[in-house]
Design a protein around this motif. Structure first.
Motif, PDB file in Angstrom:
ATOM      1  N   TYR B 173       0.812  -1.228   0.000  1.00  0.00           N
ATOM      2  CA  TYR B 173       0.000   0.000   0.000  1.00  0.00           C
ATOM      3  C   TYR B 173       0.840   1.271   0.000  1.00  0.00           C
ATOM      4  O   TYR B 173       2.037   1.249   0.321  1.00  0.00           O
ATOM      5  CB  TYR B 173      -0.934   0.006   1.218  1.00  0.00           C
ATOM      6  N   ARG B 174       0.188   2.361  -0.348  1.00  0.00           N
ATOM      7  CA  ARG B 174       0.804   3.683  -0.292  1.00  0.00           C
ATOM      8  C   ARG B 174       0.781   4.139   1.176  1.00  0.00           C
ATOM      9  O   ARG B 174      -0.237   4.607   1.687  1.00  0.00           O
ATOM     10  CB  ARG B 174       0.022   4.679  -1.161  1.00  0.00           C
ATOM     11  N   ILE B 177      -0.303   7.774   1.879  1.00  0.00           N
ATOM     12  CA  ILE B 177      -1.739   8.095   1.806  1.00  0.00           C
ATOM     13  C   ILE B 177      -2.456   7.635   3.074  1.00  0.00           C
ATOM     14  O   ILE B 177      -3.242   8.379   3.669  1.00  0.00           O
ATOM     15  CB  ILE B 177      -2.386   7.459   0.554  1.00  0.00           C
ATOM     16  N   LEU B 178      -2.166   6.388   3.475  1.00  0.00           N
ATOM     17  CA  LEU B 178      -2.858   5.878   4.667  1.00  0.00           C
ATOM     18  C   LEU B 178      -2.437   6.642   5.925  1.00  0.00           C
ATOM     19  O   LEU B 178      -3.275   6.922   6.804  1.00  0.00           O
ATOM     20  CB  LEU B 178      -2.595   4.380   4.839  1.00  0.00           C
ATOM     21  N   ILE B 201     -11.634   5.517   3.136  1.00  0.00           N
ATOM     22  CA  ILE B 201     -10.584   5.979   2.221  1.00  0.00           C
ATOM     23  C   ILE B 201     -11.107   6.166   0.796  1.00  0.00           C
ATOM     24  O   ILE B 201     -10.700   7.061   0.064  1.00  0.00           O
ATOM     25  CB  ILE B 201      -9.425   4.940   2.213  1.00  0.00           C
ATOM     26  N   THR B 202     -12.035   5.273   0.406  1.00  0.00           N
ATOM     27  CA  THR B 202     -12.477   5.252  -0.991  1.00  0.00           C
ATOM     28  C   THR B 202     -13.305   6.485  -1.350  1.00  0.00           C
ATOM     29  O   THR B 202     -14.224   6.864  -0.624  1.00  0.00           O
ATOM     30  CB  THR B 202     -13.295   3.965  -1.259  1.00  0.00           C
ATOM     31  N   ARG B 207     -10.552   7.397  -5.922  1.00  0.00           N
ATOM     32  CA  ARG B 207      -9.601   6.629  -5.125  1.00  0.00           C
ATOM     33  C   ARG B 207     -10.261   5.362  -4.578  1.00  0.00           C
ATOM     34  O   ARG B 207     -11.407   5.428  -4.102  1.00  0.00           O
ATOM     35  CB  ARG B 207      -9.085   7.478  -3.964  1.00  0.00           C
ATOM     36  N   MET B 209      -9.513   1.717  -2.210  1.00  0.00           N
ATOM     37  CA  MET B 209      -8.644   1.127  -1.200  1.00  0.00           C
ATOM     38  C   MET B 209      -7.738   0.046  -1.783  1.00  0.00           C
ATOM     39  O   MET B 209      -6.582  -0.067  -1.438  1.00  0.00           O
ATOM     40  CB  MET B 209      -9.510   0.540  -0.072  1.00  0.00           C
ATOM     41  N   GLY B 283      -2.476   7.752  -6.982  1.00  0.00           N
ATOM     42  CA  GLY B 283      -3.275   7.464  -5.801  1.00  0.00           C
ATOM     43  C   GLY B 283      -4.671   6.966  -6.108  1.00  0.00           C
ATOM     44  O   GLY B 283      -5.553   6.988  -5.258  1.00  0.00           O
ATOM     45  N   VAL B 286      -4.988   2.777  -3.468  1.00  0.00           N
ATOM     46  CA  VAL B 286      -4.147   2.932  -2.279  1.00  0.00           C
ATOM     47  C   VAL B 286      -3.238   1.716  -2.149  1.00  0.00           C
ATOM     48  O   VAL B 286      -2.092   1.835  -1.719  1.00  0.00           O
ATOM     49  CB  VAL B 286      -5.022   3.111  -1.025  1.00  0.00           C
ATOM     50  N   GLY B 287      -3.746   0.570  -2.544  1.00  0.00           N
ATOM     51  CA  GLY B 287      -2.920  -0.626  -2.427  1.00  0.00           C
ATOM     52  C   GLY B 287      -3.362  -1.732  -3.360  1.00  0.00           C
ATOM     53  O   GLY B 287      -4.401  -1.623  -4.030  1.00  0.00           O
TER      54      GLY B 287
END
Lengths: 319, 462
Positions: B173-174, B177-178, B201-202, B207, B209, B283, B286-287
């Motif tokens: 994952y980024r 971002i997290l 997050i979504t 973006r 997750m 981005g 995220v992962g």
């Protein structure tokens, strides 16, 4: 020339008189066959034998050449109940339909446009429209796979901007079963419309210009001239393009195979008959079943071609 | 003048002789051409490679790593090994054709897991690969390697391939971002935790997750394996319509279905190359599910995310459950065509069991070898700057013993294709009807697809 002929004849006569006549006659009888023999032998070995072998293979359940069990028409009966084969036939038919009824009118339209004298740089445009065909299907497949990307692909970016976001960036041309076929058809139009345009251009140049003048004098408008002069004038070309485009559509393989990442796409929405044949024969190793698919395809193409030729009356004109 | 007349006379005789050749000058010319070209070919035959072992691999990193060390083996065994890099897409078909025609068969070949099963078709005695079971047992490799990795290369109790890898899966994952969103990944233990974070997050269309597909089955099958499901059981029965598969599908579809309240996943049309690189850079994702092999692709394709990426074990289905799965794999087989089976086996061990070389190869590929002893090498404990200085090798090695088994079959590709079709249909249904009647629909769809595979298998006596 006449002196040479005389000399040759006299030598032949001497030969006959001298007792070598039988030998010469035999030579002359055998010579054509000997000259043809290289082609005939190669054709028998690499053409006829594989064709006949595939016909017999289609009657067997196979696992390579070592394992064969005779199954009669079982492969064919399974084939007609095989949902994947039905999907492949349907997809191929839909693709062929749009190839004929979308691509050919576009090609004809382009040809008509680019045969007009008022169009500037006609040679450039002809080359430009033809040039996609210079690329191979594999290259086009790779190229369009990138162009059709959701979010970042040029097609979605362009359509999104043109339609003021009505077509979302996230449109999944190659991942949505409903969009796979339109994507395939659009790609093939880009690739082949210019190619077929060349045939139509050649056909248009052969139409007698006096007929247009005569039609014009008789008061025919542009549309009537098109229907009554142009179309009959290029009918042989239309028949040829129609038949080859249909046959080509039924042989479609590389483009969807590459575009859809070596598969039939979501829900097999891009699976064609030849892709299915390849998959069964060379991925699953079931050569018997693949042969049955191949023969069914060949028979189907023959029937469709005969219908087309009959409908367009090409055989009558041929006589 | 006399000399000219004489030479003309000789030339004339030759010409007459030529003309008197049966069927004339044309036939003679063709014969001369045929003889000349035939003689040329006979005198200059193509160079035959005089190698003792021919070895095919489809993976360039493997090929490059083997090339670096092969001279050691050649010197040690006084032999010549011909390493060949064959296109990954072309290799299965080329090998299949070689087996069928019994021509140009390599002595050893690395085969990707998704096509391995197709080579196990037909009677066991007609399989093109040598049964390695006795040698594996004799060398104790069944215990020294991760046991689950033999499953995909086993058919009817016979092991035909030596596993090249383990391929545990983590969540890559980024980190930036997290962290910016205030997410502590250490608190994510189960998929429920993960989904809860994912929903925060979504941002739809901007973006997601996690990258997971709504049409392709790669990520779905990873989730299926995590739950001990699969396409086939060890005896070759189709099982992707069992309760585990139904539950997995029921859980997975809402995460990927467009417009679903629970959608935290999306996909671009490819999980590789510039497409996924752009998705990660910007981005959009995220992962992603990160098997070991993919972590190296990320390092080379998206190099400027160094220090911004991190790994965590996959969330478990239930607390205390398995924190990984598996994605991909490669086997090494020795073909029956190989005349020097012992030498081939020595080469297999040289490539697959030499701890120092395996460590060296890990540094080039990030691929965790199945030989457990190799994980003690220092490289596996080395911090990796790309992954925020996490000990990449250690993270994967710790998960390796948990990696689930996956069983293969000659009809594995048909099964995968049908499972993918079922996923697409379930996603379409869910997008239109939501939870209403969803489970019965999944059951019916999976059953229908599995029955199609059973019908295909049942049709063929092999």
């Amino acid at each position: 020339l006449s002196a040479t002929t005389t000399v040759t004849r006299s030598r032949a006569q001497e030969g006959i008189a001298g007792g070598g006549g039988g030998y010469l006659r035999r030579q002359q009888r055998i010579a054509p066959y000997l000259f043809l023999s290289p082609f005939v032998i190669l054709f028998l070995v690499f053409g006829t034998y594989p064709i006949l072998k595939s016909l017999t293979l289609s009657l067997y359940a196979t696992n390579g050449p070592r394992d064969e069990v005779f199954r009669g028409l079982a492969n064919y009966s399974f084939l007609f109940g095989d949902p994947d084969f039905h999907t492949a036939v349907w997809n191929t038919a839909v693709y062929a339909f749009f190839s004929v009824f979308l691509q050919l009118p576009i090609a004809l339209g382009l040809a008509l446009l680019l045969s007009q004298r008022w169009v500037r740089a006609r040679e450039f445009w002809r080359l430009a429209f033809f040039s996609p065909n210079l690329l191979g299907q594999v290259f086009v497949g790779v190229l369009f796979a990138v162009l059709y990307q959701p979010q970042f692909g040029l097609v979605n970016r362009g359509l999104n901007a043109l339609t003021r976001h009505a077509i979302p960036l996230d449109t999944k041309w190659l991942d949505d079963p409903n969009l796979v076929m339109p994507a395939l058809v659009m790609t093939s139009i880009w690739m082949y419309a210019g190619f077929n345009m060349i045939y139509f251009l050649a056909g248009l140049q052969a139409v007698d210009k006096d007929l247009y003048e005569a039609a014009s004098v008789d008061g025919a408008g542009a549309w009537q001239q098109f229907l009554n002069v142009t179309v009959p004038g290029i009918k042989p070309v239309i028949t040829f393009v129609l038949v080859t485009a249909t046959l080509g559509s039924f042989q479609l393989f590389e483009l969807p195979y590459i575009l859809l990442n070596n598969g039939g796409g979501p829900k097999n929405a891009g699976l064609t008959i030849v892709m299915y044949l390849y998959d069964r024969g060379f991925v699953a190793g079931d050569l018997g079943y693949a042969s049955a698919v191949g023969w069914t395809l060949a028979l189907g193409m023959l029937i469709i071609s005969l219908i087309q030729v009959r409908l367009t009356g090409a055989l009558k004109e041929g006589r | 003048l006399h000399r000219d007349v004489a030479s003309a006379s000789v030339a004339g005789k030759v010409f007459l002789n030529v003309r008197s050749f049966p069927f004339g000058v044309a036939a003679l010319s063709m014969l001369v051409l045929a003889l000349a070209s035939g003689a040329l070919l006979a005198l200059r035959p193509p160079e035959h490679k005089k190698a003792d072992i021919t070895y095919w691999t489809f993976a360039k990193p493997h090929y490059e790593a083997y090339q670096k060390v092969i001279h050691k083996f050649e010197e040690e065994h006084h032999c010549k090994v011909d390493l060949e890099l064959v296109s990954g897409q072309g290799l299965p078909q080329r090998l299949q054709a070689a087996f069928l025609a019994d021509l140009d068969v390599p002595d050893m070949c690395e085969v990707e897991i998704s096509s391995a099963g197709t080579f196990f078709r037909g009677p066991v005695e007609h399989i093109g690969f040598t049964d390695l079971t006795p040698r594996l047992k004799a060398e104790g490799l069944l215990d020294r390697m991760v046991a689950s990795r033999f499953a995909p290369y086993t058919s009817r109790g016979h092991i035909f391939g030596l596993p090249h890898d383990v391929h545990p899966v983590q969540f890559g994952y980024r980190r930036d971002i997290l962290e910016a969103a205030g997410v502590d990944v250490n608190k994510i233990e189960t998929w429920d935790d993960f989904i809860a974070v994912g929903k925060k997050i979504t941002i739809p269309d901007k973006r997601y997750m996690i990258e997971m597909s709504a049409t392709g089955s790669s990520q779905l099958e990873t989730c299926l394996f995590q739950r001990d499901g699969g396409y086939f059981d060890p005896t070759g029965n189709v099982i992707f319509d069992n309760d585990i598969a139904v539950e997995t599908m029921k859980w997975y579809v809402p995460l990927v279905a467009p417009g679903s309240q629970s959608q935290i996943a999306n996909t671009l049309s490819s999980s590789f190359g510039t497409v996924i690189a752009q998705g990660m850079e910007q981005g959009y994702f995220v992962g992603v599910m990160m098997p070991d092999w993919r972590s190296k692709i990320f390092e080379s394709d998206i190099g400027h995310l160094t220090g911004k990426m991190a790994l965590m074990p996959l969330p478990a289905v239930q607390k205390g459950g398995r924190r990984t799965s598996t994605w991909g794999g490669t086997m090494l087989g020795i073909t029956k065509h190989c005349k020097n089976q012992d030498l081939a086996w020595e080469l297999a061990k040289f490539f697959y069991t030499n701890e120092k070389d395996l460590a060296e190869r890990f540094s080039l590929t990030n691929i965790l070898p199945p030989l457990k002893a190799a994980w003690k090498q220092p490289i596996f404990n080395q911090p990796n700057p790309y992954w925020s200085d996490q000990k990449l090798g250690r993270l994967y090695a710790d998960l390796a013993p948990e990696v689930p088994s996956q069983y293969t079959h000659p009809f594995i590709n048909v099964a995968k294709s049908k499972f993918g079709e079922a996923l697409t249909e379930c996603v379409q249904y869910y997008s239109q009807h939501g939870d209403e009647g969803f489970e019965p629909f999944i059951r019916t769809t999976l059953k229908a697809k599995a029955d199609e595979v059973r019908r295909q298998i049942g049709r063929n006596p092999y």
